[in-house]
Design a protein around this motif. Structure first.
Motif, PDB file in Angstrom:
ATOM      1  N   PRO A 208       6.636  12.767   4.164  1.00 26.24           N
ATOM      2  CA  PRO A 208       6.122  13.702   3.163  1.00 26.24           C
ATOM      3  C   PRO A 208       5.332  13.015   2.048  1.00 26.24           C
ATOM      4  CG  PRO A 208       8.507  13.503   2.956  1.00 26.24           C
ATOM      5  CD  PRO A 208       8.104  12.745   4.193  1.00 26.24           C
ATOM      6  N   HIS A 209       5.492  11.699   1.930  1.00 29.49           N
ATOM      7  CA  HIS A 209       4.754  10.946   0.915  1.00 29.49           C
ATOM      8  C   HIS A 209       3.448  10.373   1.452  1.00 29.49           C
ATOM      9  CE1 HIS A 209       8.264  11.284  -1.626  1.00 29.49           C
ATOM     10  NE2 HIS A 209       8.998  10.819  -0.632  1.00 29.49           N
ATOM     11  N   GLY A 210       3.192  10.542   2.746  1.00 36.73           N
ATOM     12  CA  GLY A 210       1.944  10.084   3.340  1.00 36.73           C
ATOM     13  C   GLY A 210       1.965   8.675   3.907  1.00 36.73           C
ATOM     14  N   CYS A 211       3.150   8.109   4.091  1.00 36.79           N
ATOM     15  CA  CYS A 211       3.223   6.751   4.630  1.00 36.79           C
ATOM     16  C   CYS A 211       2.571   6.639   6.010  1.00 36.79           C
ATOM     17  CB  CYS A 211       4.667   6.280   4.704  1.00 36.79           C
ATOM     18  SG  CYS A 211       5.417   5.963   3.096  1.00 36.79           S
ATOM     19  N   HIS A 212       2.703   7.666   6.836  1.00 36.21           N
ATOM     20  CA  HIS A 212       2.102   7.630   8.166  1.00 36.21           C
ATOM     21  C   HIS A 212       0.576   7.516   8.074  1.00 36.21           C
ATOM     22  CE1 HIS A 212       2.197  11.831   6.960  1.00 36.21           C
ATOM     23  NE2 HIS A 212       1.278  12.107   7.877  1.00 36.21           N
ATOM     24  N   LEU A 213      -0.008   8.083   7.042  1.00 35.33           N
ATOM     25  CA  LEU A 213      -1.453   7.964   6.849  1.00 35.33           C
ATOM     26  C   LEU A 213      -1.827   6.555   6.370  1.00 35.33           C
ATOM     27  CD1 LEU A 213      -2.037  11.396   5.104  1.00 35.33           C
ATOM     28  CD2 LEU A 213      -2.367  10.816   7.524  1.00 35.33           C
TER      29      LEU A 213
ATOM     30  N   LEU B  90       0.784  -1.234   0.000  1.00 39.03           N
ATOM     31  CA  LEU B  90       0.000   0.000   0.000  1.00 39.03           C
ATOM     32  C   LEU B  90       0.820   1.291   0.000  1.00 39.03           C
ATOM     33  CD1 LEU B  90      -2.562  -1.081   2.752  1.00 39.03           C
ATOM     34  CD2 LEU B  90      -2.952  -1.039   0.274  1.00 39.03           C
ATOM     35  N   ARG B  91       2.069   1.226   0.377  1.00 33.19           N
ATOM     36  CA  ARG B  91       2.846   2.465   0.542  1.00 33.19           C
ATOM     37  C   ARG B  91       3.052   3.174  -0.795  1.00 33.19           C
ATOM     38  NH1 ARG B  91       8.689  -0.005   2.023  1.00 33.19           N
ATOM     39  NH2 ARG B  91       9.066  -0.982   0.006  1.00 33.19           N
ATOM     40  N   PRO B  92       3.204   4.485  -0.734  1.00 30.71           N
ATOM     41  CA  PRO B  92       3.445   5.251  -1.959  1.00 30.71           C
ATOM     42  C   PRO B  92       4.735   4.803  -2.643  1.00 30.71           C
ATOM     43  CG  PRO B  92       2.868   6.709  -0.138  1.00 30.71           C
ATOM     44  CD  PRO B  92       3.078   5.342   0.444  1.00 30.71           C
ATOM     45  N   ALA B  93       4.708   4.713  -3.942  1.00 29.38           N
ATOM     46  CA  ALA B  93       5.871   4.257  -4.712  1.00 29.38           C
ATOM     47  C   ALA B  93       7.076   5.178  -4.533  1.00 29.38           C
ATOM     48  CB  ALA B  93       5.503   4.148  -6.186  1.00 29.38           C
ATOM     49  N   ALA B  94       6.818   6.438  -4.216  1.00 33.43           N
ATOM     50  CA  ALA B  94       7.907   7.411  -4.077  1.00 33.43           C
ATOM     51  C   ALA B  94       8.737   7.199  -2.808  1.00 33.43           C
ATOM     52  CB  ALA B  94       7.334   8.825  -4.092  1.00 33.43           C
TER      53      ALA B  94
END
Length: 78
Positions: A52-57, A17-21
Motif C-alpha cells: 500500500p506504500h508503493g514498495c512494489h513500484l 529508495l523505499r517509502p519511509a512508512a
C-alpha cells in the motif's frame, strides 16, 4: 556477480529508495535464467508483494535501472 552479491546490492539500493512508512517489504531474491536477448539481464526476481506504500513500484523501477547493468553468474550444481 553471484546471486548473494546481486541481492546485497539490490537490497541496499531498495533500502535507500523505499517509502519511509514501510519497513516490512523486502526485495525478492534474484535467480539466474538464460538471457532472453542481447540487452536483457540473465537474472530475474520473484514478483514482489503489492504494498500500500508503493514498495512494489520502487522495486520495479530499481529493476529497470539495474537490469542492464549487472549479470549474474549461474549457480553451480553440486
Amino acid at each position: 556477480m553471484s546471486a548473494a552479491e546481486l541481492y546485497t546490492l539490490l537490497d541496499a539500493e531498495f533500502k535507500k529508495l523505499r517509502p519511509a512508512a514501510c519497513r516490512a517489504c523486502r526485495v525478492p531474491i534474484p535467480y539466474w535464467r538464460p538471457s532472453p536477448d542481447d540487452v536483457s539481464a540473465n537474472w530475474h526476481i520473484g514478483t514482489p508483494i503489492e504494498c500500500p506504500h508503493g514498495c512494489h513500484l520502487v522495486i520495479a523501477e530499481l529493476l529497470a535501472r539495474m537490469w542492464t547493468r549487472f549479470d549474474m553468474s549461474p549457480e553451480r550444481q553440486n
